[in-house]
Motif scaffolding. Structure first.
Motif, PDB file in Angstrom:
ATOM      1  N   TRP A  85       0.829  -1.212   0.000  1.00  0.00           N
ATOM      2  CA  TRP A  85       0.000   0.000   0.000  1.00  0.00           C
ATOM      3  C   TRP A  85       0.866   1.265   0.000  1.00  0.00           C
ATOM      4  CZ3 TRP A  85      -3.992  -1.911   4.205  1.00  0.00           C
ATOM      5  CH2 TRP A  85      -4.986  -2.682   3.564  1.00  0.00           C
ATOM      6  N   VAL A  86       1.910   1.240   0.831  1.00  0.00           N
ATOM      7  CA  VAL A  86       2.770   2.422   0.958  1.00  0.00           C
ATOM      8  C   VAL A  86       3.545   2.670  -0.343  1.00  0.00           C
ATOM      9  CG1 VAL A  86       4.776   3.379   2.178  1.00  0.00           C
ATOM     10  CG2 VAL A  86       2.951   2.265   3.474  1.00  0.00           C
ATOM     11  N   LYS A  87       4.020   1.584  -0.938  1.00  0.00           N
ATOM     12  CA  LYS A  87       4.772   1.687  -2.193  1.00  0.00           C
ATOM     13  C   LYS A  87       3.924   2.351  -3.286  1.00  0.00           C
ATOM     14  CE  LYS A  87       7.472  -1.251  -5.002  1.00  0.00           C
ATOM     15  NZ  LYS A  87       7.581  -2.570  -5.574  1.00  0.00           N
ATOM     16  N   ASN A  88       2.685   1.930  -3.380  1.00  0.00           N
ATOM     17  CA  ASN A  88       1.776   2.532  -4.360  1.00  0.00           C
ATOM     18  C   ASN A  88       1.650   4.032  -4.162  1.00  0.00           C
ATOM     19  OD1 ASN A  88       1.292   0.095  -5.513  1.00  0.00           O
ATOM     20  ND2 ASN A  88      -0.732  -0.205  -4.596  1.00  0.00           N
ATOM     21  N   ARG A  89       1.535   4.422  -2.879  1.00  0.00           N
ATOM     22  CA  ARG A  89       1.357   5.842  -2.584  1.00  0.00           C
ATOM     23  C   ARG A  89       2.621   6.629  -2.937  1.00  0.00           C
ATOM     24  NH1 ARG A  89      -2.065   8.825   0.994  1.00  0.00           N
ATOM     25  NH2 ARG A  89      -3.572   7.171   0.661  1.00  0.00           N
ATOM     26  N   LEU A 109      11.730  -4.209   9.007  1.00  0.00           N
ATOM     27  CA  LEU A 109      12.801  -4.410   8.030  1.00  0.00           C
ATOM     28  C   LEU A 109      12.210  -4.735   6.672  1.00  0.00           C
ATOM     29  CD1 LEU A 109      15.806  -6.416   9.499  1.00  0.00           C
ATOM     30  CD2 LEU A 109      15.822  -4.152   8.424  1.00  0.00           C
ATOM     31  N   TYR A 110      11.144  -5.527   6.693  1.00  0.00           N
ATOM     32  CA  TYR A 110      10.493  -5.882   5.438  1.00  0.00           C
ATOM     33  C   TYR A 110      10.045  -4.628   4.684  1.00  0.00           C
ATOM     34  CZ  TYR A 110       7.579  -8.113   1.994  1.00  0.00           C
ATOM     35  OH  TYR A 110       7.054  -8.521   0.796  1.00  0.00           O
ATOM     36  N   GLU A 111       9.371  -3.740   5.402  1.00  0.00           N
ATOM     37  CA  GLU A 111       8.893  -2.503   4.770  1.00  0.00           C
ATOM     38  C   GLU A 111      10.032  -1.641   4.257  1.00  0.00           C
ATOM     39  OE1 GLU A 111       5.841  -1.387   7.968  1.00  0.00           O
ATOM     40  OE2 GLU A 111       5.855   0.319   6.588  1.00  0.00           O
ATOM     41  N   VAL A 112      11.058  -1.466   5.084  1.00  0.00           N
ATOM     42  CA  VAL A 112      12.131  -0.554   4.689  1.00  0.00           C
ATOM     43  C   VAL A 112      12.918  -1.114   3.505  1.00  0.00           C
ATOM     44  CG1 VAL A 112      13.987  -1.327   6.252  1.00  0.00           C
ATOM     45  CG2 VAL A 112      13.840   1.074   5.571  1.00  0.00           C
ATOM     46  N   LYS A 113      13.026  -2.443   3.442  1.00  0.00           N
ATOM     47  CA  LYS A 113      13.743  -3.040   2.316  1.00  0.00           C
ATOM     48  C   LYS A 113      12.955  -2.919   1.018  1.00  0.00           C
ATOM     49  CE  LYS A 113      16.863  -6.072   4.781  1.00  0.00           C
ATOM     50  NZ  LYS A 113      17.133  -7.439   5.284  1.00  0.00           N
ATOM     51  N   THR A 114      11.654  -2.751   1.132  1.00  0.00           N
ATOM     52  CA  THR A 114      10.829  -2.519  -0.059  1.00  0.00           C
ATOM     53  C   THR A 114      10.875  -1.045  -0.442  1.00  0.00           C
ATOM     54  OG1 THR A 114       9.302  -4.120   0.909  1.00  0.00           O
ATOM     55  CG2 THR A 114       8.514  -2.933  -1.024  1.00  0.00           C
ATOM     56  N   ILE A 115      10.827  -0.193   0.587  1.00  0.00           N
ATOM     57  CA  ILE A 115      10.662   1.231   0.352  1.00  0.00           C
ATOM     58  C   ILE A 115      11.979   1.955   0.051  1.00  0.00           C
ATOM     59  CG2 ILE A 115      10.016   3.372   1.560  1.00  0.00           C
ATOM     60  CD1 ILE A 115       7.778   1.610   2.873  1.00  0.00           C
ATOM     61  N   ALA A 116      13.050   1.587   0.762  1.00  0.00           N
ATOM     62  CA  ALA A 116      14.324   2.304   0.588  1.00  0.00           C
ATOM     63  C   ALA A 116      14.838   2.304  -0.857  1.00  0.00           C
ATOM     64  CB  ALA A 116      15.372   1.766   1.558  1.00  0.00           C
ATOM     65  N   PRO A 117      14.839   1.155  -1.553  1.00  0.00           N
ATOM     66  CA  PRO A 117      15.302   1.184  -2.944  1.00  0.00           C
ATOM     67  C   PRO A 117      14.444   2.094  -3.829  1.00  0.00           C
ATOM     68  CG  PRO A 117      15.127  -1.082  -2.156  1.00  0.00           C
ATOM     69  CD  PRO A 117      14.485  -0.210  -1.119  1.00  0.00           C
TER      70      PRO A 117
END
Ligand code: ZN
Length: 232
Positions: A85-89, A109-117
């Motif tokens: 959801w956050v990635k889409n936004r 960690l899961y979220e940050v590893k998706t979002i940071a890149p």
């Protein structure tokens, strides 16, 4: 100046009751950034979900009703769903040329590893700053017990000397009510999760080259904001 604000990303993290959302709101207004609040994204998705709805990520289905139950009991929802959801936004905001201030996310960690890149690609890592609000656990517990939200927009009002006697939301004038998640056991569980799951996020971002600024979150809202502004 406008260009500078647009390309900036600020992540505000801290234990429950440290005023993350309030500070992010102030930063958003001052620097013309979009305030990306995970809880708001979650509430919106919950609100439009119908009975039996799910989101499929990879080959796993995430049922909204189950995620709701987790959230209501103070446990964390499935990180892949939140990250999705956050990635889409983020992608949508970047397309609009908007800078972002995050509050309370990424928290795993899961979220940050998706979002940071994604942030690296869309904004550049040198434009990302992490503000870490420091607050002792006993202060978190005390502030959460007294925290209120507004009826209309669910604005969260942090308990401080200045807000102790407020009865109406300073932003929209609606009535302030007690937050459902302000029970002591829920806050203790959130504090634990913060230590075990969010602090590794800070280490990860540091490794990625993100600037980290530690701020004393036990001060008044105005003083915390002043310190953050100086640190940026
Ligand atoms: Zn409000």
């Amino acid at each position: 100046m406008k260009h500078f604000s647009k390309s900036k990303v600020i992540i505000v993290l801290g234990p429950p009751g440290s005023g993350k959302a309030t500070q992010a709101e102030l930063l958003a207004e001052t620097l013309s950034l979009y305030h990306l609040e995970t809880s708001e994204i979650i509430e919106k998705n919950f609100a439009i979900a119908k009975e039996g709805d799910f989101v499929k990520i990879g080959d796993k289905k995430y049922f909204i009703s189950e995620e709701k139950k987790l959230r209501e009991s103070g446990k964390w929802m499935s990180p892949p769903l939140i990250a999705f959801w956050v990635k889409n936004r983020i992608e949508a905001l970047s397309k609009e040329g908007k800078g972002i201030v995050f509050s309370g996310s990424p928290k795993t960690l899961y979220e940050v590893k998706t979002i940071a890149p994604l942030l690296k690609k869309l904004y550049g890592i040198s434009n990302v700053t992490l503000i870490l609000l420091k607050q002792r656990p006993e202060v978190s517990i005390w502030r959460n017990r007294k925290r209120k939200i507004c009826e209309l927009m669910r604005h969260s009002i942090l308990h401080t000397k200045e807000t102790a006697k407020l009865k109406f939301c300073p932003l929209d004038g609606s009535k302030l009510i007690r937050r459902e998640d302000s029970k002591p056991e829920v806050i203790k569980s959130k504090l634990n999760e913060f230590k075990e799951r969010t602090l590794p996020v800070v280490d990860y971002l540091k490794e990625q080259g993100v600037k980290i600024k530690e701020i004393n979150g036990e001060q008044s809202v105005a003083d915390v904001f002043q310190d953050i502004f100086k640190a940026l």
